[in-house]
Design an enzyme around this catalytic site. Structure first.
Site, PDB file in Angstrom:
ATOM      1  N   HIS A   1      -7.303   4.258   2.151  1.00  0.00           N
ATOM      2  CA  HIS A   1      -5.913   3.811   2.043  1.00  0.00           C
ATOM      3  C   HIS A   1      -5.254   4.435   0.813  1.00  0.00           C
ATOM      4  O   HIS A   1      -4.117   4.931   0.891  1.00  0.00           O
ATOM      5  CB  HIS A   1      -5.892   2.279   1.947  1.00  0.00           C
ATOM      6  CG  HIS A   1      -4.524   1.702   1.772  1.00  0.00           C
ATOM      7  ND1 HIS A   1      -3.735   1.283   2.827  1.00  0.00           N
ATOM      8  CD2 HIS A   1      -3.794   1.464   0.652  1.00  0.00           C
ATOM      9  CE1 HIS A   1      -2.590   0.818   2.365  1.00  0.00           C
ATOM     10  NE2 HIS A   1      -2.600   0.917   1.040  1.00  0.00           N
ATOM     11  N   GLU A   2      -5.947   4.429  -0.308  1.00  0.00           N
ATOM     12  CA  GLU A   2      -5.376   5.000  -1.532  1.00  0.00           C
ATOM     13  C   GLU A   2      -5.265   6.521  -1.429  1.00  0.00           C
ATOM     14  O   GLU A   2      -4.283   7.113  -1.896  1.00  0.00           O
ATOM     15  CB  GLU A   2      -6.229   4.609  -2.740  1.00  0.00           C
ATOM     16  CG  GLU A   2      -6.368   3.108  -2.958  1.00  0.00           C
ATOM     17  CD  GLU A   2      -5.038   2.393  -3.079  1.00  0.00           C
ATOM     18  OE1 GLU A   2      -4.054   3.029  -3.521  1.00  0.00           O
ATOM     19  OE2 GLU A   2      -4.965   1.203  -2.735  1.00  0.00           O
TER      20      GLU A   2
ATOM     21  N   HIS B   1      -2.146   7.345   0.410  1.00  0.00           N
ATOM     22  CA  HIS B   1      -0.947   7.284  -0.432  1.00  0.00           C
ATOM     23  C   HIS B   1      -0.761   8.589  -1.196  1.00  0.00           C
ATOM     24  O   HIS B   1       0.355   9.102  -1.314  1.00  0.00           O
ATOM     25  CB  HIS B   1      -1.070   6.120  -1.424  1.00  0.00           C
ATOM     26  CG  HIS B   1      -0.664   4.792  -0.867  1.00  0.00           C
ATOM     27  ND1 HIS B   1       0.503   4.606  -0.157  1.00  0.00           N
ATOM     28  CD2 HIS B   1      -1.265   3.563  -0.928  1.00  0.00           C
ATOM     29  CE1 HIS B   1       0.611   3.331   0.195  1.00  0.00           C
ATOM     30  NE2 HIS B   1      -0.460   2.693  -0.250  1.00  0.00           N
TER      31      HIS B   1
ATOM     32  N   GLU C   1       3.063   1.202   3.422  1.00  0.00           N
ATOM     33  CA  GLU C   1       1.761   0.538   3.471  1.00  0.00           C
ATOM     34  C   GLU C   1       1.179   0.600   4.878  1.00  0.00           C
ATOM     35  O   GLU C   1      -0.012   0.851   5.055  1.00  0.00           O
ATOM     36  CB  GLU C   1       1.900  -0.918   3.013  1.00  0.00           C
ATOM     37  CG  GLU C   1       2.179  -1.075   1.530  1.00  0.00           C
ATOM     38  CD  GLU C   1       1.079  -0.482   0.676  1.00  0.00           C
ATOM     39  OE1 GLU C   1      -0.108  -0.669   0.997  1.00  0.00           O
ATOM     40  OE2 GLU C   1       1.411   0.184  -0.330  1.00  0.00           O
TER      41      GLU C   1
END
Length: 336
Positions: free
Chosen positions: A166-167, A170, A241
């Protein structure tokens, strides 16, 4: 050491975490549907913010005002100082994690970055906080991912892989730059709104004396433009997100891992007695005012991407070295 996961490329990917096997069929139609929705939402929300800024400029000075507003936005974005990842990490007292301390976690992060097509692997940092959290700073050329003590101790390797993916998403999607652009547009909208209201206050007596009708709809737009822009900025954050969740599931081929981590994060927030005495404590705020989507909605979208074929074996715990500094209570890190 062999990479503990690989990108799912076939209809029935097999993901291995240190011997624990998981098999899923990937719902490509659900993935395409979510991706189209995320791109459309991001485009509309960011476009809406720019339109609000342009409207404020037009109300103040017509076409020249629009050009001035857009030029000011471009210059602010170019000239605004950028915080280095190192400075942000120092603010949270984050410390680098050498590979020999957590080799499995480093291997997972490297495999995710390889699947994402990133040539540089973000530096992994440890934050001595009991709060379960993780965040990313920087861009593709200079990035870092920080993970709290609480997250390392409560998540198994499969769940942590979802969080790291997930990071990484980003960073790969330039979400830091996108949200910086949104913040710049929102700030300029507030400035233009204040300028327009001040000009109107000085001009209002003359307009009334000369019998010139006051355009109250335009006045209302000037007054409420900052609030509308802030709401659009929050909505954009929630959309990014969702996009990061989708990319993370694609990078690991395992949406259940991230969904399980989110579920743990939701259950671990707050003290146990708060859950018993105040069961509705997490949902008093309107959805419009949240920077992150509701966790339940994120989990439902992730689970919609896969169809399980075989129940996984026992999870793999992360063995932390004894020389990691003890966690401490204190500041809360924004989930990223």
């Amino acid at each position: 050491m062999r990479a503990p996961l690989r990108e799912a490329r076939d209809a029935s990917p097999c993901i291995s975490y240190m011997g624990a096997m998981y098999r899923y069929t990937w719902d490509h139609e659900a993935e395409r549907r979510h991706r189209r929705r995320n791109v459309l939402h991001s485009t509309l929300l960011l476009g809406g913010m720019v339109a609000l800024l342009s409207a404020c400029g037009w109300i103040i000075a017509g076409g020249n005002g629009v050009l001035m507003a857009l030029l000011a936005g471009s210059l602010s974005l170019i000239l605004s100082p950028r915080l280095s990842p190192g400075l942000v990490l120092r603010l949270y007292r984050a410390q680098p994690i050498p590979r020999w301390q957590l080799p499995e976690v480093h291997a997972v992060l490297e495999a995710i970055c390889s699947a994402a097509g990133m040539t540089r692997v973000p530096r992994l940092h440890y934050v001595p906080s009991r709060i379960m959290n993780a965040f990313a700073v920087g861009n593709r050329d200079d990035a870092a991912i920080a993970v709290t003590d609480g997250m390392l101790r409560r998540l198994d390797l499969r769940e942590l892989a979802g969080v790291l993916a997930h990071e990484v998403s980003h960073i790969r999607n330039d979400d830091t730059w996108i949200m910086g652009l949104a913040d710049t547009v929102s700030r300029l909208t507030r400035i233009m709104s204040l300028l327009g209201v001040l000009l109107l206050a000085f001009s209002l007596p003359g307009l009334i004396l000369e019998g010139i009708p006051v355009p109250w709809l335009l006045v209302a737009l000037l007054v409420f433009a900052p609030t509308l822009s802030a709401l659009l900025q929050l909505a954009l954050s929630r959309t990014r997100e969702f996009a990061a969740d989708l990319d993370a599931a694609r990078l690991t081929g395992d949406p259940v891992g991230l969904a399980s981590a989110l579920d743990k994060l939701e259950r671990q927030e707050g003290m146990w007695w708060e859950t018993i005495l105040m069961p509705g404590r997490r949902s008093p705020d309107p959805s419009l005012l949240r920077t992150h989507p509701h966790t339940r909605e994120r989990i439902e979208r992730l689970l919609a991407l896969q169809i399980p074929i075989r129940i996984p074996t026992s999870p793999v715990a992360i063995l932390l070295p004894w020389d990691l500094p003890p966690s401490r209570r204190g500041w809360r890190i924004r989930r990223g």
